[in-house]
Design a protein around this motif. Structure first.
Motif, PDB file in Angstrom:
ATOM      1  N   LEU A 131       0.857  -1.184   0.000  1.00  0.00           N
ATOM      2  CA  LEU A 131       0.000   0.000   0.000  1.00  0.00           C
ATOM      3  C   LEU A 131       0.895   1.236   0.000  1.00  0.00           C
ATOM      4  N   PRO A 132       1.026   1.916  -1.135  1.00  0.00           N
ATOM      5  CA  PRO A 132       1.901   3.090  -1.209  1.00  0.00           C
ATOM      6  C   PRO A 132       1.411   4.217  -0.299  1.00  0.00           C
ATOM      7  N   LYS A 133       2.266   5.173  -0.119  1.00  0.00           N
ATOM      8  CA  LYS A 133       1.926   6.351   0.681  1.00  0.00           C
ATOM      9  C   LYS A 133       0.675   7.026   0.113  1.00  0.00           C
ATOM     10  N   GLY A 134      -0.265   7.350   0.994  1.00  0.00           N
ATOM     11  CA  GLY A 134      -1.490   8.020   0.579  1.00  0.00           C
ATOM     12  C   GLY A 134      -2.659   7.097   0.347  1.00  0.00           C
ATOM     13  N   VAL A 135      -2.441   5.773   0.375  1.00  0.00           N
ATOM     14  CA  VAL A 135      -3.521   4.812   0.187  1.00  0.00           C
ATOM     15  C   VAL A 135      -4.002   4.367   1.565  1.00  0.00           C
ATOM     16  N   ILE A 136      -5.208   4.772   1.937  1.00  0.00           N
ATOM     17  CA  ILE A 136      -5.746   4.478   3.260  1.00  0.00           C
ATOM     18  C   ILE A 136      -7.068   3.739   3.098  1.00  0.00           C
ATOM     19  N   PRO A 137      -7.154   2.460   3.472  1.00  0.00           N
ATOM     20  CA  PRO A 137      -8.426   1.729   3.372  1.00  0.00           C
ATOM     21  C   PRO A 137      -9.469   2.287   4.326  1.00  0.00           C
TER      22      PRO A 137
END
Length: 888
Positions: A548-554
């Protein structure tokens, strides 16, 4: 109270009386019509009191002998030899020795395009009509004559179509693509259609006696059995059956695929098929015969072809498949030892559903997509949608059969099964946005062992044993967009993705005791009890296996990684400016476990008032756990606090009639039954065509009749009939929750009671006639004609998320084939022409009421997307196949 009473009956009958009788010998000699010796014929002697069978083969002089036969017990002698009609005769054992003279007659009808030789009697021969008469429940045996009606490139699912009550739904025309199978309304498999089925994975599927449906999901991938010529016969049991033959999901019945078996003599068969849409298939079967006590068979095939649905750009949604099977058996004085292995891999593009009417759905080329506008069998172009679906299975197993004494037998089977499903979807105009592509790669590793001990007593035949199995199942899947940074192969999640990576550790154990109490040879009372246990451990490993790259928030995720501030941001980075947490982890529980157990009781029985009639009936209970996996279901979309076992309560009563020389019908068997199934505490997981998942609950009732007939009025005529009529309704249906959850909070649930169960045809019909035309006492042409009918069936409604009273129409399909055998002294060729859907009838295999979500991206005006229209999977048009086979 009923359960306690049944347990008491079981214990009482297990302790039946003991007496002793003298033993005798049954012997004989086998010749053909000219008096020539028939050697290497398979001979079976079945005790009609105990139903225990002994096997041998004829020697170089055509002789056979059985020693230590129980005096006074009536027996049946069956003789099988490839190229001859089967022989059966009842034997009296009043004297100390019985002698039988057997005359075999050359078979007039081609049993199959491929001649497979005489099966080693210690393997698994095709059950005879006498064998079926001895079974105390409804069992339909489909031999090669009926398996051929599926066509030369049919897979496992299409072969099932011939049995009473079967409804097969799918896409494509070969065994490489996926199908759903319903038997009397109870479902198995998944074909990618809108899944409005209320009993997923509630039929057991076995291969050579080994279960091959996934224990955790309950589902069987039909494409893992793509080559029908690897199969010797099918055996379909209606209802759970006796405890000793039952598996973890046999609520509605079980389907046994018996592959080609080792034979007592050597032979080789090769077959080549060519058909429309670029369809080509190659299959082979080879047997070593007996060599130093070992018999071995190898077989397999390769196939390819396009779908009958063609897109405007000419894309034909191609598919391909391959499978290989090997089995070897070693006979020894105290039993036998068997090793087997099967591998298959199939893949194909899946065409989309198509609207029945023009609803203004605009394709990328500007035309309207529907059956009346773009064509009945049209599909979307490759650049608009292409999804490739691969199914793979690798199975190895061993079986030991040991005679501990003349009255005690031990059988043990051990197996390992690897199942993998891989979907890759790209360029999807229907899934525009952050989930345009899909990379789906779930897989299972399964290890199991089963043991059975049989003890024969004067008034009882007692079986006790059980099985244990363990599975590790991974649900890995990613919906992503490469333009947004997602990557399926590298497992990189982009903002707005949908993903899952749950690990299920599934354990199942069952132990049973079963008695066949036979106070006289004509009466069999079979009580049984089985204790089952299920355990499931779940953990969400998405954040370990995916990037999950930076900025990807589930927005949904395991609570160990909370959204928003520090703990989560420190792991996955701080959102970039304007980013939203639209990413979804479908397995958002961190870890859970659940265990459950139950006691299953059964009572079955049969009565044979005269030799040609068997009456039978029974009542069986069985349990199965909720299915897991996919994008919803237990531990993912359903709180495991509501983990309860579904229960099936199955009752049946029926009769079978068998004559060998009946006026007008000759050698025939007729069977008919009435059944009733109450299926309660069901968890009904479904997924719409647009990918929206949901979970409902319900109790349902099924009742109807099944009937079958096989008749050989003359040596060159064969007639068969399979029929079922049924009604199925929900006694209760809960929308948006399970039965257990609604019991805890009734005000939170919406009920739809007394609705019909979706996709249960009012009737199914399969009937055909084969006629062998002779010249100078040799068959030179065999015309075959058969029809398949499916009654009207109620649809699923995506608008309501439940069943609907609207029904899709009935349809009837006619078929024919011509077989021309060319026989030399020890070699033969067969030329075969199949014409499927002879009248080129247009019909839809599956229809459902759409909520409008699936095709919404193709509408010019997104504020005026229609709903309530019907989408469908069309059935195949006329198709002509040519087949050439050679054998020696």
């Amino acid at each position: 109270m009923v359960r306690k009473w049944l347990i008491c009956v079981c214990m009482a009958l297990f302790c039946g009386g003991v007496s002793f009788a003298a033993n005798l010998r049954v012997q004989g000699r086998v010749v053909d019509a000219s008096g020539a010796v028939v050697q290497s014929a398979a001979v079976t002697l079945t005790d009609l009191t105990t139903n225990v069978a002994a096997h041998t083969t004829t020697d170089a002089e055509g002789r056979f002998s059985f020693a230590n036969v129980a005096s006074g017990d009536p027996q049946i002698v069956s003789v099988e030899k490839s190229g001859f009609d089967s022989f059966t005769q009842r034997v009296s054992t009043a004297a100390l020795s019985s002698s039988i003279d057997v005359t075999m007659h050359v078979a007039s009808l081609a049993e199959s395009v491929i001649v497979r030789g005489t099966v080693n009697p210690e393997a698994k021969p095709v059950p005879t009509r006498e064998d079926v008469m001895l079974m105390p429940d409804t069992v339909r045996v489909l031999d090669r004559q009926q398996l051929d009606v599926g066509g030369p490139v049919a897979g496992g699912a299409q072969m099932i179509q011939a049995t009473p009550g079967a409804n097969v739904i799918g896409y494509g025309e070969t065994g490489a693509t996926k199908y759903s199978v319903l038997l009397n309304g109870i479902q198995q498999g998944w074909a990618g259609e809108n899944t409005g089925f209320i009993s997923p994975g509630s039929l057991g599927v076995n291969f050579d006696g080994i279960p091959v449906d996934d224990p955790a999901t309950g589902l069987w991938q039909s494409a893992t059995m793509p080559e029908n010529l690897v199969m010797q016969n099918l055996e379909v049991t209606y209802g759970p059956g006796q405890p000793m033959g039952r598996w973890y999901n046999s609520v509605g019945g079980s389907i046994e695929f018996t592959p080609i078996q080792p034979t007592v003599d050597r032979h080789l068969s090769i077959e080549l098929t060519d058909g429309p849409y670029g369809t080509q298939n190659f299959a082979f079967v080879g047997n070593t015969g007996r060599f130093k006590g070992w018999s071995t068979v190898l077989g397999g095939g390769l196939g390819r072809g396009d779908d009958f649905r063609v897109a405007p750009d000419g894309f034909g949604n191609p598919s391909k498949d391959g499978s290989a099977f090997g089995k070897t058996i070693k006979d020894f004085s105290a039993g036998s030892l068997t090793f087997g292995a099967f591998y298959s891999k199939s893949g194909g593009y899946r065409a989309q559903v198509i609207p029945l009417t023009d609803i203004g759905l605009v394709e990328p080329n500007g035309s309207h997509y529907s059956q009346p506008t773009s064509g009945y069998y049209s599909a979307l172009p490759f650049d608009a949608y292409h999804k490739y679906d691969t199914n793979e299975m690798a199975l190895v197993y061993a079986r030991e059969n040991v005679f501990l004494s003349t009255k005690t037998t031990l059988q043990n089977s051990t197996w390992y099964n690897y199942i993998r499903r891989f979907h890759h979807r790209t360029a999807d105009v229907l899934g525009i946005g952050d989930q345009v592509d899909e990379w789906n790669n779930p897989h299972s590793d399964i290890l199991g062992d089963q043991a059975d001990m049989a003890v024969v007593l004067p008034l009882n035949t007692v079986h006790f044993g059980g099985y244990v199995l363990h599975e590790l199942y991974n649900t890995r899947n990613l919906f992503f967009n490469p333009a947004a940074g997602g990557n399926g192969q590298l497992e990189i999640v982009n903002n707005g993705s949908k993903f899952r990576d749950g690990y299920f550790s599934f354990d199942n154990a069952a132990f049973y005791a079963q008695d066949d109490f036979h106070p006289t040879p004509r009466i069999h009372i079979i009580p049984g009890v089985r204790v089952v246990g299920f355990g499931t451990n779940y953990s969400d490993q998405a954040y370990k296996d995916f990037t999950l790259p930076k900025g990807v928030i589930p927005q949904t995720h395991c609570a160990l990684y909370p959204s928003g501030s520090d703990p989560f941001s420190n792991v996955f980075g701080t959102p970039t400016s304007g980013a939203t947490n639209t990413t979804k982890d479908q397995g958002s529980l961190c870890a859970e476990h659940a265990n459950s157990s139950a006691i299953e009781t059964s009572i079955d029985g049969s009565y044979t008032p005269v030799d040609w009639l068997t009456l039978y009936g029974g009542y069986d209970t069985t349990y199965r756990p909720p299915s897991v996996g996919g994008g919803g279901g237990m531990f993912q979309a359903v709180d495991p606090a509501y983990y309860i076992l579904a229960e099936g309560k199955y009752a049946q009563v029926g009769g079978k009639v068998h004559f060998t020389h009946a006026p007008g019908l000759g050698n025939f068997i007729l069977g008919a039954d009435y059944f009733h199934l109450d299926y309660v505490n069901q968890e009904i997981d479904y997924e719409t065509a647009a990918g929206v998942t949901g979970t409902d609950g319900g109790n349902s009732a099924f009742h109807g009749v099944d009937m079958f007939l096989d008749a050989d009025p003359k040596s060159n005529i064969h007639f068969f009939l399979n029929f079922a009529g049924e009604v199925a309704n929900f006694t209760s249906y809960v929308l948006g929750n399970t039965i257990a959850a609604c019991a805890a909070n009734p005000s939170a649930c919406q009920y739809y009671n007394n609705l019909p169960v979706s996709y249960v045809p009012s009737y199914t019909l399969n009937t055909g006639l084969y006629y062998g035309i002779k010249y100078r006492n040799r068959e030179f042409l065999e015309p075959r004609f058969w029809i398949e009918g499916t009654g009207s069936q109620h649809m699923w409604n995506n608008n309501t998320g439940g069943p609907d009273r609207q029904a899709e129409p009935a349809y009837l399909v006619s078929n024919m084939s011509l077989v021309a055998p060319i026989t030399f002294e020890k070699q033969s060729f067969n030329l075969k022409l199949d014409v499927l859907n002879l009248a080129n009838s247009r019909y839809n295999q599956n229809e459902y009421i759409s909520s409008g979500g699936y095709f919404a991206p193709l509408f010019p005006n997104q504020n005026a997307v229609p709903s309530g229209y019907i989408n469908a999977y069309p059935g195949a048009p006329r198709a002509i196949f040519g087949t050439l086979s050679y054998q020696f």
